[in-house]
Design a protein around this motif. Structure first.
Motif, PDB file in Angstrom:
ATOM      1  N   LYS A 108      -0.538  -1.154  -4.869  1.00 37.45           N
ATOM      2  CA  LYS A 108      -1.602  -1.422  -3.905  1.00 37.45           C
ATOM      3  C   LYS A 108      -2.142  -0.103  -3.362  1.00 37.45           C
ATOM      4  O   LYS A 108      -1.417   0.898  -3.398  1.00 37.45           O
TER       5      LYS A 108
ATOM      6  N   ARG B  58       7.185  -7.337  -2.547  1.00 37.29           N
ATOM      7  CA  ARG B  58       7.986  -8.172  -1.646  1.00 37.29           C
ATOM      8  C   ARG B  58       8.064  -9.616  -2.125  1.00 37.29           C
ATOM      9  O   ARG B  58       8.968 -10.340  -1.741  1.00 37.29           O
TER      10      ARG B  58
ATOM     11  N   HIS C  14       7.249  -3.939  10.820  1.00 35.55           N
ATOM     12  CA  HIS C  14       7.158  -2.984   9.711  1.00 35.55           C
ATOM     13  C   HIS C  14       7.240  -1.586  10.320  1.00 35.55           C
ATOM     14  O   HIS C  14       6.328  -1.155  11.012  1.00 35.55           O
TER      15      HIS C  14
ATOM     16  N   ASN D 185       8.192   2.584   9.628  1.00 30.59           N
ATOM     17  CA  ASN D 185       8.483   3.717   8.743  1.00 30.59           C
ATOM     18  C   ASN D 185       9.097   4.837   9.585  1.00 30.59           C
ATOM     19  O   ASN D 185       8.737   4.984  10.754  1.00 30.59           O
TER      20      ASN D 185
ATOM     21  N   GLU E 266       0.398   8.769   6.459  1.00 32.70           N
ATOM     22  CA  GLU E 266      -0.984   8.393   6.736  1.00 32.70           C
ATOM     23  C   GLU E 266      -1.409   8.987   8.076  1.00 32.70           C
ATOM     24  O   GLU E 266      -0.821   8.669   9.105  1.00 32.70           O
TER      25      GLU E 266
ATOM     26  N   SER F 232      -2.162   0.866   4.263  1.00 36.85           N
ATOM     27  CA  SER F 232      -0.940   1.186   3.530  1.00 36.85           C
ATOM     28  C   SER F 232       0.282   0.402   3.993  1.00 36.85           C
ATOM     29  O   SER F 232       1.134   0.039   3.192  1.00 36.85           O
ATOM     30  N   LEU F 233       0.408   0.141   5.299  1.00 34.84           N
ATOM     31  CA  LEU F 233       1.629  -0.516   5.785  1.00 34.84           C
ATOM     32  C   LEU F 233       1.429  -2.021   5.992  1.00 34.84           C
ATOM     33  O   LEU F 233       1.963  -2.825   5.225  1.00 34.84           O
TER      34      LEU F 233
ATOM     35  N   HIS G 175       0.990  -5.059   3.323  1.00 33.18           N
ATOM     36  CA  HIS G 175       2.068  -5.873   2.741  1.00 33.18           C
ATOM     37  C   HIS G 175       2.314  -7.123   3.591  1.00 33.18           C
ATOM     38  O   HIS G 175       2.630  -8.192   3.067  1.00 33.18           O
TER      39      HIS G 175
ATOM     40  N   TYR H 173      13.568   3.256   7.880  1.00 34.52           N
ATOM     41  CA  TYR H 173      12.589   2.276   7.399  1.00 34.52           C
ATOM     42  C   TYR H 173      13.165   0.885   7.653  1.00 34.52           C
ATOM     43  O   TYR H 173      14.304   0.598   7.262  1.00 34.52           O
TER      44      TYR H 173
ATOM     45  N   TYR I 227      11.635  -4.447  -6.632  1.00 37.61           N
ATOM     46  CA  TYR I 227      10.924  -3.693  -7.682  1.00 37.61           C
ATOM     47  C   TYR I 227      11.497  -4.047  -9.054  1.00 37.61           C
ATOM     48  O   TYR I 227      10.758  -4.227 -10.023  1.00 37.61           O
TER      49      TYR I 227
HETATM   50  C1  ISE Z   1       4.255   2.813   1.561  1.00 38.69           C
HETATM   51  O1  ISE Z   1       3.054   3.454   1.262  1.00 38.69           O
HETATM   52  C2  ISE Z   1       4.361   1.585   0.752  1.00 38.69           C
HETATM   53  O2  ISE Z   1       3.559   1.264  -0.070  1.00 38.69           O
HETATM   54  C3  ISE Z   1       5.502   0.745   1.069  1.00 38.69           C
HETATM   55  O3  ISE Z   1       5.531  -0.376   0.266  1.00 38.69           O
HETATM   56  C4  ISE Z   1       5.422   0.358   2.517  1.00 38.69           C
HETATM   57  O4  ISE Z   1       6.471  -0.503   2.846  1.00 38.69           O
HETATM   58  C5  ISE Z   1       5.496   1.610   3.336  1.00 38.69           C
HETATM   59  O5  ISE Z   1       5.532   1.310   4.682  1.00 38.69           O
HETATM   60  C6  ISE Z   1       4.306   2.481   3.019  1.00 38.69           C
HETATM   61  O6  ISE Z   1       4.398   3.676   3.754  1.00 38.69           O
END
Ligand code: ISE
Length: 361
Positions: free
Chosen positions: A98, A128, A156, A158, A163, A172-173, A176, A235, A284
């Motif tokens: 993505k 996921r 969520h 990190n 970013e 990006s976060l 999902h 994370y 994955y």
């Molecule tokens: C990262 O870029 C991702 O694509 C991960 O899947 C996501 O969980 C993460 O928080 C992002 O920083």
């Protein structure tokens, strides 16, 4: 019985995700060989290819496309559209990380390009969908032991942020989480209200952090999403779903007014990790095996692989969230532009296969 020929897979982009997928495919996945590692930086491609028997490091995409059965795109986001188009032109199935692309127009062009093919070739890396915990939550909802899904709550976090801007973080976060709400509810997200609130001193200038998103789906399911990209401690993702007669979460909590359903116990993955690659290693692996199986036998394509449409829907939701942060108002998602492009066959022609956790390997 004759042995199935291994799928020859080219990986385009030898960065963090490219090397992670190369190692998962090499050590944890079957019926697959890596044919090429493609990157403009040849030394980087060679580093990833070196320990993999038979893998060729190259800068040349076209010969790699001609000599493989499928392509994994882990290149920077801004190259996604162009690379996907090249894979489609070569007639090769593609699994792209993505986001699908970086503008709405590019996403729509990709939907259009795919809809003109005789079968869908684009899968998006929303891994996921293959995580055992999320799958247990989804089974609980679809089995209906506790009635309809009403709300979900997710977190969520990190440890730090790559970013630097609010828009980049949203793309990006929580993207999902938008896809998870879409997948768990089996509904479209119709609006997003985003809140910036008090800003953490950990955040870079230009990034609202943390943020909160309140999404509403077609039938009124509310998804409440907290995103914090500079939590420092690690994370972490959490998700709780509330149905009419019960509630369950990824950590294995389950309360029900109706006794235990078949899927009451969620599989538990580590709680706090170094990053998403550790937390979702299993997801994955299952995602890649499912995709490889679909490359070998397109009729076995799993409906759990996210489609180009799913990528587009999550991107549209992210755009609405960005507008909502800017305007301070809830913003409706506009999925209408895809309707003219997508024939029903274009988005639903994947044939369901069995659950990847239980299917024979
Ligand atoms: C990262 O870029 C991702 O694509 C991960 O899947 C996501 O969980 C993460 O928080 C992002 O920083």
């Amino acid at each position: 019985m004759a042995k199935q020929r291994d799928a020859r897979i080219a990986i385009v982009g030898a960065g963090l995700m490219g090397s992670t997928h190369a190692s998962t495919l090499t050590f944890s996945t079957k019926n697959v060989v890596i044919s090429h590692i493609v990157d403009n930086d040849l030394a980087r491609a060679a580093d990833v290819a070196e320990p993999i028997e038979g893998a060729v490091a190259t800068r040349a995409l076209q010969p790699a496309l001609e000599d493989c059965d499928g392509v994994i795109i882990t290149a920077p986001d801004e190259y996604h559209r162009e690379l996907i188009e090249q894979a489609l032109a070569a007639g090769k199935p593609v699994l792209c990380e993505k986001p699908l692309a970086t503008t709405l127009e590019d996403c729509l062009e990709l939907l259009k390009a795919e809809s003109e093919l005789s079968r869908p070739l684009i899968s998006l890396g929303f891994m996921r969908r293959f995580d055992p915990g999320y799958r247990a939550l989804r089974r609980l909802i679809t089995e209906g032991n506790d009635g309809a899904l009403l709300m979900s709550h997710s977190v969520h976090r990190n440890p730090s942020s790559a970013e630097g801007t609010t828009a980049a973080a949203i793309q990006s976060l929580p993207i999902h989480e938008f896809d998870m709400l879409h997948w768990l509810s089996a509904e479209q997200i119709v609006s997003v209200a985003a809140f910036a609130g008090k800003r953490s001193s950990n955040a870079a200038r230009g990034l609202h952090d943390p943020m909160l998103f309140v999404c509403t789906t077609t039938s009124g399911v509310i998804g409440h999403i907290q995103m914090y990209s500079n939590a420092r401690y690690g994370y972490e993702v959490r998700c709780e779903v509330l149905c009419e007669d019960g509630a369950a979460d990824l950590d294995g909590m389950y309360r029900s007014a109706n006794g235990l359903g078949n899927s009451a116990v969620a599989a538990i993955e580590p709680g706090v990790c170094r990053d998403w690659r550790d937390r979702f290693a299993n997801a994955y692996r299952l995602e890649l095996q499912t995709w490889v199986n679909s490359v070998i036998n397109p009729l076995e394509a799993s409906i759990d692989l996210a489609t180009a449409y799913d990528g587009y829907a999550a991107f549209v939701t992210a755009q609405a969230a960005i507008k909502s942060i800017e305007s301070g108002e809830p913003v409706a998602t506009n999925l209408a532009e895809s309707r003219a492009i997508l024939s029903p066959a274009g988005i639903s022609s994947r044939i369901p296969s069995s659950d990847p956790e239980t299917s024979k390997r």
